[in-house]
Write a protein that holds these residues in place. Sequence first.
Motif, mmCIF file in Angstrom:
data_model
loop_
_atom_site.group_PDB
_atom_site.id
_atom_site.type_symbol
_atom_site.label_atom_id
_atom_site.label_comp_id
_atom_site.label_asym_id
_atom_site.label_seq_id
_atom_site.Cartn_x
_atom_site.Cartn_y
_atom_site.Cartn_z
ATOM 1 N N ARG A 88 0.824 -1.213 0.000
ATOM 2 C CA ARG A 88 0.000 0.000 0.000
ATOM 3 C C ARG A 88 0.855 1.258 0.000
ATOM 4 N N ALA A 89 1.968 1.218 0.740
ATOM 5 C CA ALA A 89 2.835 2.391 0.786
ATOM 6 C C ALA A 89 3.443 2.681 -0.585
ATOM 7 N N LEU A 90 3.901 1.636 -1.284
ATOM 8 C CA LEU A 90 4.499 1.833 -2.595
ATOM 9 C C LEU A 90 3.475 2.284 -3.633
ATOM 10 N N VAL A 91 2.299 1.655 -3.624
ATOM 11 C CA VAL A 91 1.263 2.048 -4.585
ATOM 12 C C VAL A 91 0.822 3.486 -4.332
ATOM 13 N N GLY A 92 0.640 3.838 -3.066
ATOM 14 C CA GLY A 92 0.258 5.208 -2.737
ATOM 15 C C GLY A 92 1.310 6.211 -3.179
ATOM 16 N N ALA A 93 2.582 5.887 -2.925
ATOM 17 C CA ALA A 93 3.664 6.791 -3.326
ATOM 18 C C ALA A 93 3.745 6.899 -4.849
ATOM 19 N N ALA A 94 3.557 5.777 -5.550
ATOM 20 C CA ALA A 94 3.602 5.801 -7.015
ATOM 21 C C ALA A 94 2.460 6.635 -7.586
ATOM 22 N N LEU A 95 1.296 6.577 -6.941
ATOM 23 C CA LEU A 95 0.167 7.393 -7.403
ATOM 24 C C LEU A 95 0.442 8.880 -7.181
ATOM 25 N N VAL A 96 1.066 9.210 -6.049
ATOM 26 C CA VAL A 96 1.451 10.611 -5.813
ATOM 27 C C VAL A 96 2.439 11.064 -6.883
ATOM 28 N N PHE A 97 3.424 10.210 -7.180
ATOM 29 C CA PHE A 97 4.395 10.524 -8.235
ATOM 30 C C PHE A 97 3.699 10.700 -9.585
ATOM 31 N N LEU A 98 2.737 9.829 -9.869
ATOM 32 C CA LEU A 98 2.018 9.884 -11.140
ATOM 33 C C LEU A 98 1.196 11.160 -11.254
ATOM 34 N N VAL A 99 0.512 11.528 -10.188
ATOM 35 C CA VAL A 99 -0.265 12.772 -10.190
ATOM 36 C C VAL A 99 0.657 13.967 -10.411
ATOM 37 N N GLY A 100 1.787 13.973 -9.719
ATOM 38 C CA GLY A 100 2.750 15.056 -9.897
ATOM 39 C C GLY A 100 3.258 15.142 -11.328
ATOM 40 N N THR A 101 3.505 13.973 -11.939
ATOM 41 C CA THR A 101 3.964 13.945 -13.324
ATOM 42 C C THR A 101 2.926 14.555 -14.261
ATOM 43 N N LEU A 102 1.663 14.195 -14.078
ATOM 44 C CA LEU A 102 0.603 14.706 -14.947
ATOM 45 C C LEU A 102 0.405 16.210 -14.756
ATOM 46 N N ILE A 103 0.498 16.677 -13.510
ATOM 47 C CA ILE A 103 0.359 18.120 -13.255
ATOM 48 C C ILE A 103 1.473 18.881 -13.968
ATOM 49 N N ALA A 104 2.715 18.369 -13.842
ATOM 50 C CA ALA A 104 3.847 19.050 -14.476
ATOM 51 C C ALA A 104 3.765 18.983 -15.994
ATOM 52 N N ALA A 105 3.337 17.835 -16.523
ATOM 53 C CA ALA A 105 3.305 17.651 -17.975
ATOM 54 C C ALA A 105 2.268 18.541 -18.652
ATOM 55 N N PHE A 106 1.176 18.807 -17.973
ATOM 56 C CA PHE A 106 0.106 19.605 -18.573
ATOM 57 C C PHE A 106 0.023 21.006 -17.972
ATOM 58 N N ALA A 107 1.122 21.429 -17.332
ATOM 59 C CA ALA A 107 1.146 22.739 -16.676
ATOM 60 C C ALA A 107 1.074 23.868 -17.699
ATOM 61 N N SER A 108 0.408 24.937 -17.290
ATOM 62 C CA SER A 108 0.350 26.139 -18.123
ATOM 63 C C SER A 108 1.150 27.282 -17.512
ATOM 64 N N SER A 109 1.760 27.018 -16.356
ATOM 65 C CA SER A 109 2.607 28.021 -15.699
ATOM 66 C C SER A 109 3.680 27.311 -14.903
ATOM 67 N N MET A 110 4.737 28.027 -14.579
ATOM 68 C CA MET A 110 5.815 27.439 -13.802
ATOM 69 C C MET A 110 5.354 27.080 -12.396
ATOM 70 N N THR A 111 4.391 27.782 -11.858
ATOM 71 C CA THR A 111 3.850 27.452 -10.541
ATOM 72 C C THR A 111 3.276 26.042 -10.536
ATOM 73 N N GLU A 112 2.554 25.687 -11.591
ATOM 74 C CA GLU A 112 1.994 24.340 -11.687
ATOM 75 C C GLU A 112 3.097 23.297 -11.844
ATOM 76 N N VAL A 113 4.139 23.651 -12.581
ATOM 77 C CA VAL A 113 5.277 22.740 -12.701
ATOM 78 C C VAL A 113 5.901 22.474 -11.329
ATOM 79 N N LEU A 114 6.019 23.524 -10.529
ATOM 80 C CA LEU A 114 6.607 23.376 -9.201
ATOM 81 C C LEU A 114 5.757 22.466 -8.317
ATOM 82 N N VAL A 115 4.439 22.611 -8.397
ATOM 83 C CA VAL A 115 3.551 21.728 -7.635
ATOM 84 C C VAL A 115 3.756 20.278 -8.067
ATOM 85 N N GLY A 116 3.813 20.065 -9.383
ATOM 86 C CA GLY A 116 4.025 18.718 -9.893
ATOM 87 C C GLY A 116 5.356 18.141 -9.468
ATOM 88 N N ARG A 117 6.389 18.960 -9.535
ATOM 89 C CA ARG A 117 7.713 18.482 -9.143
ATOM 90 C C ARG A 117 7.786 18.155 -7.653
#
Length: 477
Positions: A88-117
């Motif tokens: 559960r810990a690994l799956v949860g962490a991977a989902l957090v990483f995945l969400v961050g990746t999607l936020i950064a990939a579809f960011a329209s501003s550097m602020t969103e990139v920072l949140v994703g990163r």
Amino acid sequence: MQESTDQTSDARWSELISPQYSAATTTLCLGVALFAFNGFLVSTSLPTAVREIGGLALISWAFTLYLVLSIVGGASGALLKGKLGPRRALVGAALVFLVGTLIAAFASSMTEVLVGRALQGLGEGVIAAICYALIPELFPSRLVAKVFGAEAVVWAIAAFGGPLVAGILTETVSWRAAFLVNVPMALIFITLVFRIVPRSSAETGSLSVPFLRLAAIGGGIMLVALAGIMQTLTMEVLFVAGAAAVLAAVVIVDRRSRTPLFPSDAFALTSTVGIGLWVVLLMPIAQASTSVYLVMTLQNLWGYGPTMAGAFSASFAVAWSTIAILVANIQDPRRRSWLIRLGPTLLVTGLAVLVLGFSADLPLVVLVGQMSIGAGFGVSWGFLSQSVMEAARDGERDRASALLPTLQSAGYAIGAAVAGLVANAANYPQATSPDALREATMTIFAVSTMIGLAAMIAGFALPFRKKTVFAADCLNS
């Protein structure tokens, strides 16, 4: 008690891809690949992203926030593994990483990139820590060094393939495509975790997270990062000293806590775990200067292009991987202890050779020094990590294992800050003539050599003792 004969004899590389261990090998190597490839993908594609969405002034924070949150995540890895169970810990962490990746990939501003990163760093820190903690559970002791060798190969592949893949995707498709490479890797990783990682071993009771200590760790690393952008040497020194004080206080408080993040003898000077963790911290601190200043100096002093300078730098990863593979077959404990001590010695030798190479204006000597540094890590890192894991006190193996990649990242962060402090004191940024640049560079690597000496002294002080090996019993029980 010693391992049984069938456990100690003829450990073969082919076993890592045998039906018994192939899924575990793939899972752990993919966890390392998420961290390794992500760094190279982002560093290559982010400048193009800035040209499209703006935010040049914030670009350094995309790396700083990732690093800080990855260290915080890594520090909490063992706790999350124990409370939630590794799956559960690994799956949860991977989902957090995945969400961050999607936020950064579809960011329209550097602020969103920072949140994703930031989310990427938090998730990947937990993944790296738990993957380390799982190594002694999923593999017998005789194969542990080979697992570290396989992970070193992943790093080498990432060092060469990451920038290439990111460059091609950025030029032919979009910088967003380079970010999105992480998506299929993360999904495959989650699938493998469900298949291979045990669900059990979660502790009963509510999850109590030491937020204050985790925040202090993040604050300490942030002080280290901020030291690099201070305008005066005095402020740099104050920030680095403040970071050291905060992180030392965290270790002291953690020892008295009912919910510890670290093993009880972390950084003690009388135990294998304590001294071993000092070596794990000091070696990256000493080596970090080459990551920051070697390529820049090669370009500015000798006029090397990015490709040639990058090849010099990458020789570190090649040497690490090659040597790690060559020594992984060694099973004799006495030889392993000798190799652990040889690692920091090669590191110090390599750093000293860098100073000599720049002093004599000999690029080939610099290359030899860089490869010696890589060989130092390759010859010792797997055995050092395994020694810390196996020497941990009862019930503390997860905390000791999970701390290893976290401490390595912290070492690089601290080392980069210290190198920056020395560079500014030596007037590296203001060096305009070849002689001035050469002198400043030699000063940086000379100080790194002295830090490496501390790692070497700790290595020779490292006590080794026979301990019951947890081997394959963990897997078969």
